[in-house]
Design an enzyme around this catalytic site. Structure first.
Site, PDB file in Angstrom:
ATOM      1  N   VAL A 227       0.862  -1.186   0.000  1.00 43.34           N
ATOM      2  CA  VAL A 227       0.000   0.000   0.000  1.00 43.34           C
ATOM      3  C   VAL A 227       0.898   1.236   0.000  1.00 43.34           C
ATOM      4  O   VAL A 227       1.640   1.481   0.956  1.00 43.34           O
ATOM      5  CB  VAL A 227      -0.932   0.006   1.229  1.00 43.34           C
ATOM      6  CG1 VAL A 227      -1.809   1.250   1.226  1.00 43.34           C
ATOM      7  CG2 VAL A 227      -1.780  -1.253   1.260  1.00 43.34           C
ATOM      8  N   ASP A 228       0.826   1.998  -1.085  1.00 44.91           N
ATOM      9  CA  ASP A 228       1.734   3.133  -1.279  1.00 44.91           C
ATOM     10  C   ASP A 228       0.931   4.342  -1.741  1.00 44.91           C
ATOM     11  O   ASP A 228       0.585   4.470  -2.913  1.00 44.91           O
ATOM     12  CB  ASP A 228       2.802   2.763  -2.310  1.00 44.91           C
ATOM     13  CG  ASP A 228       3.868   3.842  -2.441  1.00 44.91           C
ATOM     14  OD1 ASP A 228       3.774   4.852  -1.723  1.00 44.91           O
ATOM     15  OD2 ASP A 228       4.782   3.669  -3.262  1.00 44.91           O
ATOM     16  N   SER A 229       0.641   5.256  -0.816  1.00 41.20           N
ATOM     17  CA  SER A 229      -0.131   6.448  -1.170  1.00 41.20           C
ATOM     18  C   SER A 229       0.684   7.442  -1.976  1.00 41.20           C
ATOM     19  O   SER A 229       0.144   8.414  -2.491  1.00 41.20           O
ATOM     20  CB  SER A 229      -0.654   7.127   0.104  1.00 41.20           C
ATOM     21  OG  SER A 229       0.432   7.543   0.926  1.00 41.20           O
ATOM     22  N   GLY A 230       1.996   7.224  -2.105  1.00 38.58           N
ATOM     23  CA  GLY A 230       2.834   8.119  -2.886  1.00 38.58           C
ATOM     24  C   GLY A 230       2.946   7.723  -4.346  1.00 38.58           C
ATOM     25  O   GLY A 230       3.568   8.436  -5.131  1.00 38.58           O
ATOM     26  N   GLU A 394       7.442   6.674  -5.641  1.00 41.51           N
ATOM     27  CA  GLU A 394       8.396   7.003  -4.601  1.00 41.51           C
ATOM     28  C   GLU A 394       9.675   6.220  -4.823  1.00 41.51           C
ATOM     29  O   GLU A 394       9.719   5.275  -5.604  1.00 41.51           O
ATOM     30  CB  GLU A 394       7.808   6.669  -3.231  1.00 41.51           C
ATOM     31  CG  GLU A 394       6.681   7.609  -2.845  1.00 41.51           C
ATOM     32  CD  GLU A 394       6.163   7.339  -1.464  1.00 41.51           C
ATOM     33  OE1 GLU A 394       5.605   8.253  -0.879  1.00 41.51           O
ATOM     34  OE2 GLU A 394       6.329   6.208  -0.983  1.00 41.51           O
TER      35      GLU A 394
END
Length: 446
Positions: A227-230, A394
């Site tokens: 899970v990577d919000s960037g 990212e």
């Protein structure tokens, strides 16, 4: 006048005395400061013993700001152990790169050896930083005692060199180069003090943080999703797409090159596939199939916003449609997500070389060819004129591009990092990987 006293333990005492003060009175002052009886004190100036107790400092050619070495005549030197990190368990806390003995007492060296071999954590760190010393501690006590004496001699020599350098820098207060070096030395001391304060009062800042992963199913195949919000888009590796049986759905019209802090090749896009999150939550998802390593499936910002997901760090879960999906614990993470603390100097040098080569490749690939007059998007070069995609990620999802490593670095930077217990090749490799930044290089070494 001011005189500095360097003891066998590496301590420095600065005293204000008169040039006409006799040596016996100097020794009386040092007895109170250093707790060494006056009759056991041996004062050395320029490697020459000052023997006449009635002679004055001026008579012995001792000038202001000179350094006198204080030794104990009975040779009952004590061990000097520099404490860097708070220890766990009984006994002093020892940094493996700063184990040193003052005076060469075999009994003291044996105490250090026993402390090292009885502390598994310290022994492991010593194997990483000084494997020869660790092997001697376990298998050859005599060799260990000899190496401890050598370390002590090196420590004293380095301290004397540092004091002499300080004297030289202070000799001309109008020398701009000297003032810059003084400023850098003060800055490094502040950095070291800041790190020690953080270790004492905020040790959790040095802990390792695991990334956020959840269990999902794609086309009936279990996958651990990062899970990577960037990340702007949800990304899947070609290998994972092949395993999940959706590689046949890839639309290659969306192929291209993704540029962020690095570059990666986009093979295409799967417009719609069903994934299961948790036990009973089914979601429609689109994937960008992109080459790379380290992550099979990256749950990006497009999916998080589309389903109004919430990353709840207090509950340690991902909330979607009032359904809580717990993040995976550290032992459940995929092997690629687990940090490897043992990084060799060769790996650091290879990483620096790879980043330099990638930076050159990025520079060459960003230059438009003479035959192409059409405008090309800055972030993505599309394989066809039909579509173009912009993807931002990212550093953990794409390789980083940095400037080429420098060939030389200031000697004071190298020496300050070597003081942390690393060898010169390790320091050079760390500086290469950090692009010459001393603070980043220190974090690599730790």
């Amino acid at each position: 006048m001011r005189v500095s006293i360097l003891t066998d333990q590496g301590d420095i005492h600065t005293i204000e005395v008169d040039s006409q003060m006799e040596l016996e009175n100097i020794k009386a002052l040092l007895e109170a400061d250093c707790h060494i009886p006056a009759d056991e004190q041996v004062l050395l100036h320029n490697n020459r013993e000052l023997q006449d107790p009635k002679s004055t400092l001026e008579a012995n050619n001792v000038a202001p700001d000179d350094i006198l070495t204080l030794q104990r005549r009975s040779n009952k030197q004590r061990t000097s152990i520099s404490t860097i990190t708070p220890g766990s368990g009984a006994g002093p806390s020892v940094h493996p790169g700063q184990i040193a003995q003052g005076g060469g007492n075999p009994h003291d060296a044996e105490q250090i050896r026993q402390h090292v071999i009885s502390n598994p954590s310290l022994l492991r760190q010593l194997r990483e930083t000084q494997p020869e010393l660790a092997a001697a501690a376990e298998n050859d006590p005599n060799r260990f005692h000899e190496m401890i004496r050598e370390l002590d001699v090196q420590r004293r020599s380095a301290e004397m060199a540092r004091l002499q350098e300080i004297q030289q820098l202070n000799a001309d207060p109008f020398d701009l180069d000297s003032q810059r070096r003084i400023e850098e030395a003060i800055r490094l001391e502040n950095v070291a003090a800041n790190m020690e304060a953080a270790m004492e009062f905020n040790p959790e800042s040095f802990g390792r943080v695991t990334m956020l992963y959840i269990d999902v199913e794609v086309n009936g195949h279990p996958v651990k999703a990062f899970v990577d919000s960037g990340a702007q888009a949800t990304i899947m590796s070609p290998e994972c797409a092949q395993t999940c049986g959706i590689m046949r759905l890839v639309d290659r019209r969306f192929a291209g090159i993704a540029r962020g802090v690095g570059v990666a090749k986009i093979l295409g896009r799967v417009h719609s596939a069903q994934i299961r999150v948790g036990k009973e939550l089914f979601l429609a998802c689109s994937f960008t199939i992109m080459e790379g390593k380290g992550v099979d499936l990256l749950f990006g910002l497009d999916m998080l916003k589309r389903h109004q997901a919430c990353i709840d760090l207090k509950k340690d879960c991902l909330v979607i449609n009032n359904t809580e999906i717990s993040f995976l614990s550290e032992h459940e993470l995929p092997h690629s997500a687990k940090d490897n603390p043992e990084v060799t100097p060769e790996e650091l040098a290879a990483a620096a070389a790879g980043k330099s080569a990638e930076a050159q490749e990025l520079t060459s690939s960003s230059s438009p060819s003479p035959s192409s007059s059409a405008a090309v998007p800055t972030d993505v070069t599309s394989a066809t004129s039909a579509t173009s995609t912009t993807i931002t990620t990212e550093p953990n999802t794409l390789a980083q591009a940095t400037t080429p490593s420098a060939e030389t670095y200031p000697e004071e930077h190298i020496q300050s990092l070597m003081a942390l217990g690393a060898s010169r090749p390790e320091v050079i490799a760390a500086l290469d990987a950090a692009g010459g930044n001393v603070d980043y290089a220190a974090s690599f070494l730790f």
